[in-house]
Design a protein around this motif. Structure first.
Motif, PDB file in Angstrom:
ATOM      1  N   ILE A  13       0.836  -1.201   0.000  1.00  0.00           N
ATOM      2  CA  ILE A  13       0.000   0.000   0.000  1.00  0.00           C
ATOM      3  C   ILE A  13       0.870   1.250   0.000  1.00  0.00           C
ATOM      4  CG2 ILE A  13      -1.623   1.359   1.381  1.00  0.00           C
ATOM      5  CD1 ILE A  13      -2.854  -1.304   2.300  1.00  0.00           C
ATOM      6  N   ILE A  14       1.910   1.237   0.846  1.00  0.00           N
ATOM      7  CA  ILE A  14       2.802   2.391   0.918  1.00  0.00           C
ATOM      8  C   ILE A  14       3.473   2.635  -0.433  1.00  0.00           C
ATOM      9  CG2 ILE A  14       4.915   3.296   1.972  1.00  0.00           C
ATOM     10  CD1 ILE A  14       4.111   1.733   4.521  1.00  0.00           C
ATOM     11  N   SER A  15       4.000   1.555  -1.023  1.00  0.00           N
ATOM     12  CA  SER A  15       4.678   1.722  -2.317  1.00  0.00           C
ATOM     13  C   SER A  15       3.692   2.073  -3.419  1.00  0.00           C
ATOM     14  CB  SER A  15       5.454   0.451  -2.682  1.00  0.00           C
ATOM     15  OG  SER A  15       4.598  -0.665  -2.784  1.00  0.00           O
ATOM     16  N   ASN A 143      10.257  -6.657  -9.501  1.00  0.00           N
ATOM     17  CA  ASN A 143       9.297  -6.437  -8.425  1.00  0.00           C
ATOM     18  C   ASN A 143       8.296  -7.581  -8.326  1.00  0.00           C
ATOM     19  OD1 ASN A 143      10.338  -4.027  -7.425  1.00  0.00           O
ATOM     20  ND2 ASN A 143       9.158  -2.761  -8.832  1.00  0.00           N
ATOM     21  N   GLY A 144       7.876  -8.124  -9.478  1.00  0.00           N
ATOM     22  CA  GLY A 144       6.988  -9.276  -9.463  1.00  0.00           C
ATOM     23  C   GLY A 144       7.649 -10.484  -8.817  1.00  0.00           C
ATOM     24  N   TRP A 145       8.929 -10.682  -9.097  1.00  0.00           N
ATOM     25  CA  TRP A 145       9.666 -11.805  -8.514  1.00  0.00           C
ATOM     26  C   TRP A 145       9.815 -11.630  -7.003  1.00  0.00           C
ATOM     27  CZ3 TRP A 145      14.414 -12.960  -6.130  1.00  0.00           C
ATOM     28  CH2 TRP A 145      14.804 -14.296  -6.191  1.00  0.00           C
ATOM     29  N   PHE A 146      10.139 -10.431  -6.558  1.00  0.00           N
ATOM     30  CA  PHE A 146      10.241 -10.172  -5.118  1.00  0.00           C
ATOM     31  C   PHE A 146       8.924 -10.499  -4.416  1.00  0.00           C
ATOM     32  CE2 PHE A 146      13.598  -6.689  -6.008  1.00  0.00           C
ATOM     33  CZ  PHE A 146      14.636  -7.582  -5.807  1.00  0.00           C
ATOM     34  N   LEU A 147       7.794 -10.074  -4.994  1.00  0.00           N
ATOM     35  CA  LEU A 147       6.495 -10.339  -4.377  1.00  0.00           C
ATOM     36  C   LEU A 147       6.198 -11.838  -4.334  1.00  0.00           C
ATOM     37  CD1 LEU A 147       4.377  -7.461  -5.964  1.00  0.00           C
ATOM     38  CD2 LEU A 147       4.998  -7.700  -3.555  1.00  0.00           C
ATOM     39  N   GLY A 148       6.569 -12.548  -5.391  1.00  0.00           N
ATOM     40  CA  GLY A 148       6.377 -13.993  -5.397  1.00  0.00           C
ATOM     41  C   GLY A 148       7.203 -14.690  -4.325  1.00  0.00           C
ATOM     42  N   MET A 149       8.338 -14.092  -3.981  1.00  0.00           N
ATOM     43  CA  MET A 149       9.199 -14.613  -2.915  1.00  0.00           C
ATOM     44  C   MET A 149       8.711 -14.171  -1.539  1.00  0.00           C
ATOM     45  SD  MET A 149      11.525 -16.391  -4.504  1.00  0.00           S
ATOM     46  CE  MET A 149      12.923 -16.567  -3.397  1.00  0.00           C
ATOM     47  N   VAL A 158      12.077   0.131  -3.526  1.00  0.00           N
ATOM     48  CA  VAL A 158      12.381   0.530  -4.898  1.00  0.00           C
ATOM     49  C   VAL A 158      11.362   1.541  -5.411  1.00  0.00           C
ATOM     50  CG1 VAL A 158      12.531  -0.265  -7.295  1.00  0.00           C
ATOM     51  CG2 VAL A 158      13.597  -1.600  -5.471  1.00  0.00           C
ATOM     52  N   THR A 159      10.078   1.265  -5.191  1.00  0.00           N
ATOM     53  CA  THR A 159       9.019   2.132  -5.713  1.00  0.00           C
ATOM     54  C   THR A 159       9.035   3.499  -5.044  1.00  0.00           C
ATOM     55  OG1 THR A 159       7.658   0.180  -6.128  1.00  0.00           O
ATOM     56  CG2 THR A 159       6.544   2.309  -6.159  1.00  0.00           C
ATOM     57  N   ILE A 160       9.205   3.524  -3.718  1.00  0.00           N
ATOM     58  CA  ILE A 160       9.222   4.805  -3.012  1.00  0.00           C
ATOM     59  C   ILE A 160      10.421   5.651  -3.444  1.00  0.00           C
ATOM     60  CG2 ILE A 160       9.552   5.881  -0.753  1.00  0.00           C
ATOM     61  CD1 ILE A 160       7.816   3.684   0.439  1.00  0.00           C
ATOM     62  N   VAL A 161      11.605   5.030  -3.490  1.00  0.00           N
ATOM     63  CA  VAL A 161      12.800   5.765  -3.915  1.00  0.00           C
ATOM     64  C   VAL A 161      12.624   6.275  -5.346  1.00  0.00           C
ATOM     65  CG1 VAL A 161      15.253   5.548  -4.475  1.00  0.00           C
ATOM     66  CG2 VAL A 161      14.366   4.593  -2.341  1.00  0.00           C
ATOM     67  N   HIS A 162      12.095   5.404  -6.210  1.00  0.00           N
ATOM     68  CA  HIS A 162      11.855   5.783  -7.605  1.00  0.00           C
ATOM     69  C   HIS A 162      10.964   7.019  -7.700  1.00  0.00           C
ATOM     70  CE1 HIS A 162      10.077   4.444 -11.770  1.00  0.00           C
ATOM     71  NE2 HIS A 162      10.744   5.576 -11.842  1.00  0.00           N
ATOM     72  N   SER A 275      -7.330   2.956  -6.354  1.00  0.00           N
ATOM     73  CA  SER A 275      -7.001   1.623  -6.873  1.00  0.00           C
ATOM     74  C   SER A 275      -5.641   1.148  -6.389  1.00  0.00           C
ATOM     75  CB  SER A 275      -7.038   1.623  -8.409  1.00  0.00           C
ATOM     76  OG  SER A 275      -5.965   2.369  -8.943  1.00  0.00           O
ATOM     77  N   TYR A 276      -4.665   2.054  -6.347  1.00  0.00           N
ATOM     78  CA  TYR A 276      -3.333   1.657  -5.896  1.00  0.00           C
ATOM     79  C   TYR A 276      -3.335   1.304  -4.412  1.00  0.00           C
ATOM     80  CZ  TYR A 276      -0.904   2.785 -10.239  1.00  0.00           C
ATOM     81  OH  TYR A 276      -0.456   2.783 -11.532  1.00  0.00           O
ATOM     82  N   GLY A 277      -4.158   1.996  -3.624  1.00  0.00           N
ATOM     83  CA  GLY A 277      -4.251   1.650  -2.205  1.00  0.00           C
ATOM     84  C   GLY A 277      -4.838   0.263  -1.997  1.00  0.00           C
ATOM     85  N   ILE A 278      -5.959  -0.010  -2.637  1.00  0.00           N
ATOM     86  CA  ILE A 278      -6.612  -1.312  -2.499  1.00  0.00           C
ATOM     87  C   ILE A 278      -5.753  -2.413  -3.102  1.00  0.00           C
ATOM     88  CG2 ILE A 278      -8.674  -2.646  -3.116  1.00  0.00           C
ATOM     89  CD1 ILE A 278     -10.175   0.099  -3.176  1.00  0.00           C
TER      90      ILE A 278
END
Length: 433
Positions: A13-15, A143-149, A158-162, A275-278
């Motif tokens: 949610i934060i990212s 990012n998809g791979w990290f979430l799968g892990m 990564v997203t916040i820094v970006h 949408s991004y929050g949910i």
């Protein structure tokens, strides 16, 4: 279960909220410039890249579901090879997009019937941002791979820094160097490659040992490639329908004039924030449903589905209340143009309803992605787009003018959620052997 969900959902949610925050800042920066067509150019340029990049959203979504299932089955080679394949595809497609930039730009500006000023500044924005393509797609895969892990922390970082880098650079280019949409594009270009470098560093820091499980001869394994592309074909079709819907919305707004385009662009940003929050809970559903399916844990899978649906509904209700109470004040953050604000207030009701109504389809997308049951997602999206959204737009705009466009968008979300609920028992809840 709630602890596991929140451990994944809160970082997501934060990212995720930092993504529309970037859109909010960009819209506010450009919306306060002296000409309204700058905001139109940002909207049209953003639409073009949404179409380009969201179309490759399967590099994130498909990777999460497949990796989570390998994680649940404790197959390290499978996890590593999924990452290797997605990066190969990401860089190949990114470079191809750059090579095809001229026909892409010509076709996009031909399709979108905007004013000459909007078209000219859209081209300025496009010619700079197109070079982000390889980095954007590579980040999708990582990012998809990290979430799968089951690691939501790294995508969050990564997203916040970006996005923070992007915001700072955009403010610098626009406020200090007196640029316009070209400043936004340069900020995006620089920050995207810096974010990719950070993601690679984080991978090496924690997962370097997985490199020993890379087997070059397995990279083009026919069975694994078939599985990967079967899942991602459906996600690709589903995503194209989603992109088409939002692109059609923007194009029809542009057709009604720069004022309507500006007002609808701001309201659409509010849809994105919700949408991004949910989606934080949708991403948690992807990770957990994939993991429990990989473990053949039917009870864990069912709990993951029901609990995430509950959390999504609560967050959607909060969003609806917030927009209902503070909607007028929020509009004034985006622009000081009185005409744009007054027009946006006329159709604000549809945006107030959006978070609550849309929460079901967002969470269920995550459930079906995690289970890699992507056929129903494809079918429901095709039906929602061509059997409901388009007819509702053409009929609605004849009867209720600008409200018809927003009615079509809300109906699109309702149909997606209802149709996926229909598929849920047979394809997810009762399917694991």
């Amino acid at each position: 279960m709630n602890k596991n969900i929140l451990k994944l959902a809160i970082p997501n949610i934060i990212s995720n909220l930092s993504v529309p925050l970037l859109g909010v800042v960009d819209t506010a920066l450009v919306g306060h410039l002296d000409q309204v067509y700058y905001l139109g150019a940002l909207a049209v340029g953003g639409m073009i890249f949404n179409f380009l990049f969201w179309g490759f959203g399967f590099l994130r979504m498909g990777t999460t579901g497949l990796t989570a299932q390998e994680y649940g089955g404790r197959n390290r080679q499978g996890m590593m090879m999924i990452l290797a394949r997605v990066q190969l595809i990401a860089w190949s497609m990114g470079l191809l997009i750059i090579l095809l930039q001229s026909p892409i730009a010509l076709f996009s500006l031909w399709v979108i019937d905007s004013s000459s000023e909007v078209a000219n500044f859209t081209k300025v924005y496009f010619d700079i941002r197109i070079y982000t393509a390889p980095a954007v797609l590579a980040l999708y895969g990582l990012n998809g791979w990290f979430l799968g892990m089951q690691n939501a922390k790294y995508p969050m970082i990564v997203t916040i820094v970006h996005n923070l880098l992007n915001i700072v650079l955009n403010i610098f280019f626009i406020q200090v160097l007196d640029m316009h949409v070209d400043g936004v594009a340069y900020g995006t270009l620089i920050s995207t490659y810096l974010a990719l470098g950070l993601a690679v560093y984080l991978y090496v820091k924690r997962y370097k040992r997985y490199l020993s499980h890379f087997i070059r001869t397995e990279l083009f394994n026919p069975d694994e490639l078939k599985r990967y592309f079967s899942v991602n074909r459906d996600i690709f079709i589903r995503t194209l329908c989603l992109i088409f819907t939002f692109s059609f919305f923007t194009a029809m707004s542009a057709k009604q004039g720069d004022l309507v385009l500006a007002a609808n662009t701001i309201l659409l940003q509010l849809w994105m924030v919700a949408s991004y929050g949910i989606d934080g809970f949708a991403y948690a559903a992807e990770s957990l449903v994939g993991k429990y399916k990989g473990r053949r844990d039917q009870e864990g899978l069912r709990k993951a589905v029901y609990y995430n649906l509950g959390w999504g509904l609560v967050l959607g209700m909060i969003g609806t209340i917030a927009y209902g109470v503070f909607g007028d004040a929020i509009l004034r953050i985006f622009t000081n143009n009185a005409e744009v604000i007054e027009l946006a207030k006329v159709v604000l009701f549809w945006t107030v309803m959006a978070p609550l109504v849309s929460s079901f389809c967002y969470i269920l997308d995550g459930v079906f992605i995690g289970a890699t049951e992507t056929g129903p997602m494809r079918n429901t999206m095709l039906a929602a787009t061509f059997l409901f959204f388009l007819p509702a737009y053409y009929i609605g705009t004849e009867l209720i003018l600008i409200h018809g466009l927003w009615l079509a968008m809300l109906l699109f979300m309702i149909v997606r959620g209802a149709a996926l609920m229909f598929y849920l028992p047979g394809r997810i809840l009762n399917k694991i052997p």
